[in-house]
Design a protein around this motif. Sequence first.
Motif, PDB file in Angstrom:
ATOM      1  N   ASN A   1     -17.764   3.396  33.100  1.00 63.14           N
ATOM      2  CA  ASN A   1     -18.129   4.661  32.461  1.00 63.14           C
ATOM      3  C   ASN A   1     -18.635   4.389  31.051  1.00 63.14           C
ATOM      4  OD1 ASN A   1     -15.837   5.232  30.326  1.00 63.14           O
ATOM      5  ND2 ASN A   1     -14.745   4.612  32.186  1.00 63.14           N
ATOM      6  N   ILE A   2     -19.229   5.412  30.463  1.00 63.42           N
ATOM      7  CA  ILE A   2     -19.646   5.403  29.066  1.00 63.42           C
ATOM      8  C   ILE A   2     -19.092   6.667  28.415  1.00 63.42           C
ATOM      9  CG2 ILE A   2     -21.571   5.397  27.436  1.00 63.42           C
ATOM     10  CD1 ILE A   2     -23.269   4.056  29.553  1.00 63.42           C
ATOM     11  N   GLN A   3     -18.433   6.508  27.272  1.00 65.33           N
ATOM     12  CA  GLN A   3     -17.876   7.652  26.566  1.00 65.33           C
ATOM     13  C   GLN A   3     -18.510   7.735  25.182  1.00 65.33           C
ATOM     14  OE1 GLN A   3     -13.497   7.393  26.691  1.00 65.33           O
ATOM     15  NE2 GLN A   3     -13.725   6.048  28.474  1.00 65.33           N
ATOM     16  N   VAL A   4     -18.970   8.915  24.830  1.00 65.23           N
ATOM     17  CA  VAL A   4     -19.566   9.151  23.519  1.00 65.23           C
ATOM     18  C   VAL A   4     -18.661  10.107  22.753  1.00 65.23           C
ATOM     19  CG1 VAL A   4     -21.587   9.957  22.256  1.00 65.23           C
ATOM     20  CG2 VAL A   4     -21.875   8.789  24.458  1.00 65.23           C
ATOM     21  N   LEU A   5     -18.108   9.637  21.639  1.00 66.55           N
ATOM     22  CA  LEU A   5     -17.222  10.429  20.799  1.00 66.55           C
ATOM     23  C   LEU A   5     -18.003  10.907  19.588  1.00 66.55           C
ATOM     24  CD1 LEU A   5     -15.378   8.568  22.557  1.00 66.55           C
ATOM     25  CD2 LEU A   5     -13.725   8.644  20.704  1.00 66.55           C
TER      26      LEU A   5
ATOM     27  N   ASN B   1     -18.657   7.159  17.934  1.00 66.08           N
ATOM     28  CA  ASN B   1     -18.810   5.852  18.548  1.00 66.08           C
ATOM     29  C   ASN B   1     -19.194   5.973  20.016  1.00 66.08           C
ATOM     30  OD1 ASN B   1     -15.899   6.692  18.557  1.00 66.08           O
ATOM     31  ND2 ASN B   1     -15.722   4.953  19.938  1.00 66.08           N
ATOM     32  N   ILE B   2     -19.791   4.902  20.527  1.00 63.73           N
ATOM     33  CA  ILE B   2     -20.223   4.797  21.918  1.00 63.73           C
ATOM     34  C   ILE B   2     -19.322   3.779  22.594  1.00 63.73           C
ATOM     35  CG2 ILE B   2     -22.182   4.463  23.459  1.00 63.73           C
ATOM     36  CD1 ILE B   2     -22.777   6.530  21.331  1.00 63.73           C
ATOM     37  N   MET B   3     -18.554   4.191  23.578  1.00 60.23           N
ATOM     38  CA  MET B   3     -17.636   3.293  24.276  1.00 60.23           C
ATOM     39  C   MET B   3     -18.222   2.915  25.631  1.00 60.23           C
ATOM     40  SD  MET B   3     -14.007   5.137  23.324  1.00 60.23           S
ATOM     41  CE  MET B   3     -13.069   3.799  24.087  1.00 60.23           C
ATOM     42  N   ILE B   4     -18.618   1.646  25.768  1.00 62.25           N
ATOM     43  CA  ILE B   4     -19.186   1.110  27.004  1.00 62.25           C
ATOM     44  C   ILE B   4     -18.063   0.398  27.755  1.00 62.25           C
ATOM     45  CG2 ILE B   4     -20.984  -0.358  27.983  1.00 62.25           C
ATOM     46  CD1 ILE B   4     -22.395  -0.136  25.209  1.00 62.25           C
ATOM     47  N   VAL B   5     -17.723   0.899  28.929  1.00 64.92           N
ATOM     48  CA  VAL B   5     -16.584   0.374  29.683  1.00 64.92           C
ATOM     49  C   VAL B   5     -17.085  -0.322  30.947  1.00 64.92           C
ATOM     50  CG1 VAL B   5     -14.381   0.923  30.784  1.00 64.92           C
ATOM     51  CG2 VAL B   5     -15.175   2.284  28.824  1.00 64.92           C
ATOM     52  N   PRO B   6     -16.989  -1.653  31.037  1.00 64.24           N
ATOM     53  CA  PRO B   6     -17.471  -2.368  32.230  1.00 64.24           C
ATOM     54  C   PRO B   6     -16.519  -2.190  33.407  1.00 64.24           C
ATOM     55  CG  PRO B   6     -16.412  -3.907  30.740  1.00 64.24           C
ATOM     56  CD  PRO B   6     -16.423  -2.571  30.022  1.00 64.24           C
ATOM     57  N   GLN B   7     -17.022  -2.488  34.591  1.00 68.32           N
ATOM     58  CA  GLN B   7     -16.173  -2.471  35.776  1.00 68.32           C
ATOM     59  C   GLN B   7     -15.119  -3.566  35.666  1.00 68.32           C
ATOM     60  OE1 GLN B   7     -15.907  -0.418  38.202  1.00 68.32           O
ATOM     61  NE2 GLN B   7     -17.848   0.650  38.483  1.00 68.32           N
ATOM     62  N   LYS B   8     -13.892  -3.207  35.897  1.00 67.22           N
ATOM     63  CA  LYS B   8     -12.785  -4.148  35.796  1.00 67.22           C
ATOM     64  C   LYS B   8     -12.516  -4.771  37.173  1.00 67.22           C
ATOM     65  CE  LYS B   8      -8.122  -4.334  33.774  1.00 67.22           C
ATOM     66  NZ  LYS B   8      -7.043  -3.525  33.147  1.00 67.22           N
ATOM     67  N   PRO B   9     -12.127  -6.046  37.227  1.00 66.11           N
ATOM     68  CA  PRO B   9     -11.794  -6.645  38.520  1.00 66.11           C
ATOM     69  C   PRO B   9     -10.731  -5.842  39.252  1.00 66.11           C
ATOM     70  CG  PRO B   9     -11.940  -8.341  36.835  1.00 66.11           C
ATOM     71  CD  PRO B   9     -12.032  -7.027  36.120  1.00 66.11           C
ATOM     72  N   THR B  10     -10.909  -5.697  40.552  1.00 65.30           N
ATOM     73  CA  THR B  10      -9.971  -4.945  41.380  1.00 65.30           C
ATOM     74  C   THR B  10      -9.350  -5.860  42.432  1.00 65.30           C
ATOM     75  OG1 THR B  10     -11.611  -4.288  43.044  1.00 65.30           O
ATOM     76  CG2 THR B  10     -11.421  -2.913  41.066  1.00 65.30           C
ATOM     77  N   ASN B  11      -8.495  -5.284  43.241  1.00 70.08           N
ATOM     78  CA  ASN B  11      -7.794  -6.055  44.265  1.00 70.08           C
ATOM     79  C   ASN B  11      -8.535  -6.054  45.603  1.00 70.08           C
ATOM     80  OD1 ASN B  11      -5.449  -7.703  44.446  1.00 70.08           O
ATOM     81  ND2 ASN B  11      -4.502  -6.210  45.805  1.00 70.08           N
ATOM     82  N   ASN B  12      -9.833  -5.703  45.577  1.00 69.15           N
ATOM     83  CA  ASN B  12     -10.642  -5.649  46.791  1.00 69.15           C
ATOM     84  C   ASN B  12     -11.728  -6.716  46.759  1.00 69.15           C
ATOM     85  OD1 ASN B  12      -9.263  -3.288  47.704  1.00 69.15           O
ATOM     86  ND2 ASN B  12     -10.563  -2.043  46.368  1.00 69.15           N
ATOM     87  N   PHE B  13     -11.970  -7.323  47.921  1.00 68.40           N
ATOM     88  CA  PHE B  13     -13.091  -8.255  48.049  1.00 68.40           C
ATOM     89  C   PHE B  13     -14.336  -7.432  48.380  1.00 68.40           C
ATOM     90  CE2 PHE B  13     -15.886 -11.024  50.547  1.00 68.40           C
ATOM     91  CZ  PHE B  13     -16.063 -12.043  49.622  1.00 68.40           C
ATOM     92  N   GLU B  14     -15.277  -7.360  47.429  1.00 67.01           N
ATOM     93  CA  GLU B  14     -16.446  -6.511  47.618  1.00 67.01           C
ATOM     94  C   GLU B  14     -17.565  -6.976  46.693  1.00 67.01           C
ATOM     95  OE1 GLU B  14     -15.053  -2.656  46.608  1.00 67.01           O
ATOM     96  OE2 GLU B  14     -14.648  -3.139  44.505  1.00 67.01           O
ATOM     97  N   GLY B  15     -18.747  -6.437  46.902  1.00 66.36           N
ATOM     98  CA  GLY B  15     -19.874  -6.775  46.050  1.00 66.36           C
ATOM     99  C   GLY B  15     -21.096  -5.969  46.431  1.00 66.36           C
TER     100      GLY B  15
ATOM    101  N   TYR C   1     -18.935   0.258  21.162  1.00 66.08           N
ATOM    102  CA  TYR C   1     -17.816  -0.591  21.578  1.00 66.08           C
ATOM    103  C   TYR C   1     -18.052  -1.019  23.017  1.00 66.08           C
ATOM    104  CZ  TYR C   1     -14.855   0.565  17.558  1.00 66.08           C
ATOM    105  OH  TYR C   1     -14.339   0.686  16.298  1.00 66.08           O
ATOM    106  N   PHE C   2     -17.822  -2.302  23.281  1.00 65.51           N
ATOM    107  CA  PHE C   2     -17.882  -2.826  24.647  1.00 65.51           C
ATOM    108  C   PHE C   2     -16.499  -3.377  24.997  1.00 65.51           C
ATOM    109  CE2 PHE C   2     -18.420  -6.165  27.803  1.00 65.51           C
ATOM    110  CZ  PHE C   2     -19.220  -5.535  28.742  1.00 65.51           C
ATOM    111  N   ALA C   3     -15.854  -2.751  25.992  1.00 66.17           N
ATOM    112  CA  ALA C   3     -14.493  -3.143  26.382  1.00 66.17           C
ATOM    113  C   ALA C   3     -13.562  -3.137  25.161  1.00 66.17           C
ATOM    114  CB  ALA C   3     -14.483  -4.494  27.078  1.00 66.17           C
TER     115      ALA C   3
END
Length: 228
Positions: free
Chosen positions: A104-108, A124-138, A85-87
């Motif tokens: 993170n990645i979660q393996v159930l 299942n394999i849960m692939i969790v991408p970085q979510k947009p935050t309230n900080n200006f960064e990169g 699973y992705f997101a």
Amino acid sequence: TPVEEGIETVVVTARRKAEQLQDVPVAVTALSTQDINKTGNFQAADLAQQVPNLNVDAAFAGNYNFAIRGQSQVFGGLFPSVVPYFADVPLFRVTEGQFYDLDNIQVLRGPQGTLFGRVTDGGNIMIVPQKPTNNFEGYVEAKAGDYNLYGVTGAINIPLVDDKLLFRASFDIDRRDGYVTNINNNADLGNVNYNSFRLSLVFRPTSNLENYTIFSYNGANESGTPLE
């Protein structure tokens, strides 16, 4: 002065909601951003070194095939027994170039049919991408190595409207020559050649309403692995 130490709080979504790992009655192995980054050039095959009972096979037409507790892709079956699973969206094709800018990645492990569909007999394999935050960064990272290896990955996070409209863009570009030559057609097997891009947008008009949209692109032009 004594130093107080406690158990690190790990939040997972194994039951379709955010919970602390120690409170979840499911066999879960969670890899944080730090766990992923410390491997250097993280790939799906690295999961097999960190997750018990998990086997990762990359020799199926360039796609990763996952097996947990002997459950895997059944010959002639339409769906695998271990679903990535992705997101929170099921994927039936996982390749290189999808494991970047992750939260993170979660393996159930074990059957997860109650919350993830009847075909998830192995887990299942849960692939969790970085979510947009309230900080200006990169950030930007580059690498180089043998077999003409080079690559660059990075991301930028921009809060367009404070706490209301948040944007994040990330990318991963990788190249490497193959290390085995097919004498029939002179193809360099085991090469790496992909471009991946991801755009994420969070729209939060009120504290009780949120829309999270992800556009992801992955393009590869590779010769396959030597084991095919």
